[in-house]
Every structure is written in structure tokens, then in C-alpha cells.
Motif scaffolding. Structure first.
Motif, mmCIF file in Angstrom:
data_model
loop_
_atom_site.group_PDB
_atom_site.id
_atom_site.type_symbol
_atom_site.label_atom_id
_atom_site.label_comp_id
_atom_site.label_asym_id
_atom_site.label_seq_id
_atom_site.Cartn_x
_atom_site.Cartn_y
_atom_site.Cartn_z
ATOM 1 N N ARG A 9 0.809 -1.219 0.000
ATOM 2 C CA ARG A 9 0.000 0.000 0.000
ATOM 3 C C ARG A 9 0.839 1.264 0.000
ATOM 4 N N THR A 10 1.955 1.224 0.724
ATOM 5 C CA THR A 10 2.762 2.438 0.880
ATOM 6 C C THR A 10 3.875 2.568 -0.148
ATOM 7 N N GLY A 11 4.334 1.421 -0.684
ATOM 8 C CA GLY A 11 5.481 1.450 -1.584
ATOM 9 C C GLY A 11 6.799 1.625 -0.847
ATOM 10 N N ARG A 12 6.759 1.663 0.474
ATOM 11 C CA ARG A 12 7.969 1.819 1.287
ATOM 12 C C ARG A 12 8.617 0.465 1.545
ATOM 13 N N GLN A 13 9.908 0.504 1.793
ATOM 14 C CA GLN A 13 10.650 -0.707 2.122
ATOM 15 C C GLN A 13 10.314 -1.141 3.544
ATOM 16 N N ARG A 14 10.037 -2.448 3.697
ATOM 17 C CA ARG A 14 9.701 -3.036 4.996
ATOM 18 C C ARG A 14 10.600 -4.241 5.217
ATOM 19 N N SER A 15 11.186 -4.340 6.409
ATOM 20 C CA SER A 15 12.079 -5.459 6.710
ATOM 21 C C SER A 15 11.536 -6.285 7.867
ATOM 22 N N VAL A 16 11.815 -7.588 7.788
ATOM 23 C CA VAL A 16 11.392 -8.530 8.812
ATOM 24 C C VAL A 16 12.432 -9.645 8.858
ATOM 25 N N ILE A 17 12.590 -10.244 10.012
ATOM 26 C CA ILE A 17 13.480 -11.391 10.165
ATOM 27 C C ILE A 17 12.628 -12.653 10.052
ATOM 28 N N VAL A 18 13.018 -13.558 9.154
ATOM 29 C CA VAL A 18 12.292 -14.823 8.982
ATOM 30 C C VAL A 18 13.282 -15.976 8.940
ATOM 31 N N ALA A 19 12.822 -17.121 9.396
ATOM 32 C CA ALA A 19 13.622 -18.346 9.319
ATOM 33 C C ALA A 19 13.568 -18.863 7.883
ATOM 34 N N TYR A 20 14.582 -19.602 7.485
ATOM 35 C CA TYR A 20 14.618 -20.133 6.125
ATOM 36 C C TYR A 20 15.435 -21.409 6.088
ATOM 37 N N VAL A 21 15.241 -22.158 5.011
ATOM 38 C CA VAL A 21 16.106 -23.279 4.676
ATOM 39 C C VAL A 21 16.603 -23.035 3.259
ATOM 40 N N GLU A 22 17.741 -23.603 2.958
ATOM 41 C CA GLU A 22 18.284 -23.482 1.613
ATOM 42 C C GLU A 22 17.832 -24.673 0.780
ATOM 43 N N ASP A 23 17.519 -24.397 -0.465
ATOM 44 C CA ASP A 23 17.136 -25.424 -1.426
ATOM 45 C C ASP A 23 17.930 -25.116 -2.692
ATOM 46 N N GLY A 24 19.160 -25.625 -2.732
ATOM 47 C CA GLY A 24 20.075 -25.219 -3.799
ATOM 48 C C GLY A 24 20.338 -23.730 -3.640
ATOM 49 N N VAL A 101 7.076 -20.366 0.764
ATOM 50 C CA VAL A 101 7.538 -19.277 -0.092
ATOM 51 C C VAL A 101 8.960 -19.547 -0.568
ATOM 52 N N ILE A 102 9.121 -19.531 -1.873
ATOM 53 C CA ILE A 102 10.436 -19.711 -2.495
ATOM 54 C C ILE A 102 10.975 -18.338 -2.862
ATOM 55 N N LEU A 103 12.213 -18.079 -2.458
ATOM 56 C CA LEU A 103 12.902 -16.846 -2.824
ATOM 57 C C LEU A 103 14.016 -17.240 -3.784
ATOM 58 N N GLU A 104 13.757 -17.013 -5.042
ATOM 59 C CA GLU A 104 14.662 -17.404 -6.128
ATOM 60 C C GLU A 104 15.654 -16.275 -6.381
ATOM 61 N N PRO A 105 16.955 -16.574 -6.440
ATOM 62 C CA PRO A 105 17.914 -15.505 -6.772
ATOM 63 C C PRO A 105 17.512 -14.827 -8.082
ATOM 64 N N GLU A 106 17.565 -13.528 -8.096
ATOM 65 C CA GLU A 106 17.121 -12.761 -9.256
ATOM 66 C C GLU A 106 17.818 -13.186 -10.538
ATOM 67 N N ASN A 107 19.071 -13.537 -10.445
ATOM 68 C CA ASN A 107 19.837 -13.892 -11.644
ATOM 69 C C ASN A 107 19.668 -15.349 -12.066
ATOM 70 N N GLN A 108 18.810 -16.114 -11.371
ATOM 71 C CA GLN A 108 18.622 -17.522 -11.691
ATOM 72 C C GLN A 108 17.494 -17.774 -12.690
ATOM 73 N N GLY A 109 16.661 -16.749 -12.960
ATOM 74 C CA GLY A 109 15.554 -16.960 -13.881
ATOM 75 C C GLY A 109 14.497 -17.860 -13.274
ATOM 76 N N ALA A 110 13.746 -17.341 -12.351
ATOM 77 C CA ALA A 110 12.774 -18.132 -11.598
ATOM 78 C C ALA A 110 11.779 -18.844 -12.493
#
Length: 115
Positions: A9-24, A101-110
Motif C-alpha cells: 500500500r505504501t510502496g515503502r521498504q519493509r524489513s522482517v526477520i524470517v527463518a529459512y532453509v536453503e534449497d540449492g 515461499v520460495i525466494l529465487e535468486p534474481e539472476n537464476q531466472g525463476a
């Protein structure tokens, strides 16, 4: 990890700490809000603006988010279950399915882009 999204809604940057696992090269997290009913704001932000930034010990990455589906969601959920044996019981507290939620590296071509 620190996940920085663009507010839907605001277009502002928002940060949060979340747990994750790596998948490649991908990072995987669960869209939960303390197992409450509401979707976490960061996931709503990613649905509106899937491009984000993550800060890890090794540095910053540009990523693109999407929800895992089908067999991939099942496989990734199983990985999380290995970390938290109570995962299914906790998820049952919610009336809707918890997004993986998958966070694909931008340069990987999701392959899994939200529409």
C-alpha cells in the motif's frame, strides 16, 4: 535472514526477520504469522511486489518470490517438518494452508513466478 519487501500500500521498504532453509540456490520460508489466521504482511507485500532483498551472513541478494505448489510444496514442507516435528499440528491451527515461499535468486531466472 532479513527480508526486505516493498509495502503493497505504501510502496515503502519493509524489513522482517524470517527463518529459512536453503534449497540449492533458493531460500525457502513459511508464510506464517505466529500461526495466527492472518497472513503475514511480508507475504502480502511479496504477492503484490515479488521482487525483494534478503540479507544473510554472506551478504545481500536480490530475489523474486513465489509460492511453491503441488509436489514441490510437499517436498519443501517435508524439509521443514524435519526441522520442526510439530509443524503439522501447528499448521492445523490455521483454517487456510500455510504458503511455502520460495525466494529465487534474481539472476537464476525463476521458474515459479507469481502472476
Amino acid at each position: 535472514m532479513r527480508l526486505t519487501t516493498t509495502g503493497r500500500r505504501t510502496g515503502r521498504q519493509r524489513s522482517v526477520i524470517v527463518a529459512y532453509v536453503e534449497d540449492g540456490p533458493r531460500l525457502v520460508t513459511l508464510a506464517m504469522n505466529g500461526w495466527g489466521e492472518a497472513e503475514p504482511a511480508w507475504w502480502l507485500n511479496l504477492q503484490a511486489h515479488p521482487d525483494a532483498t534478503v540479507d544473510l551472513v554472506g551478504g545481500r541478494r536480490q530475489v523474486r518470490a513465489c509460492a511453491a505448489t503441488g509436489d514441490e510444496r510437499s517436498r519443501l514442507w517435508t524439509r521443514w517438518r524435519e526441522i520442526d516435528a510439530d509443524l503439522d499440528a501447528l499448521a492445523a491451527l490455521r483454517s487456510s494452508e500455510t504458503a511455502v515461499v520460495i525466494l529465487e535468486p534474481e539472476n537464476q531466472g525463476a521458474e515459479h513466478r507469481t502472476g
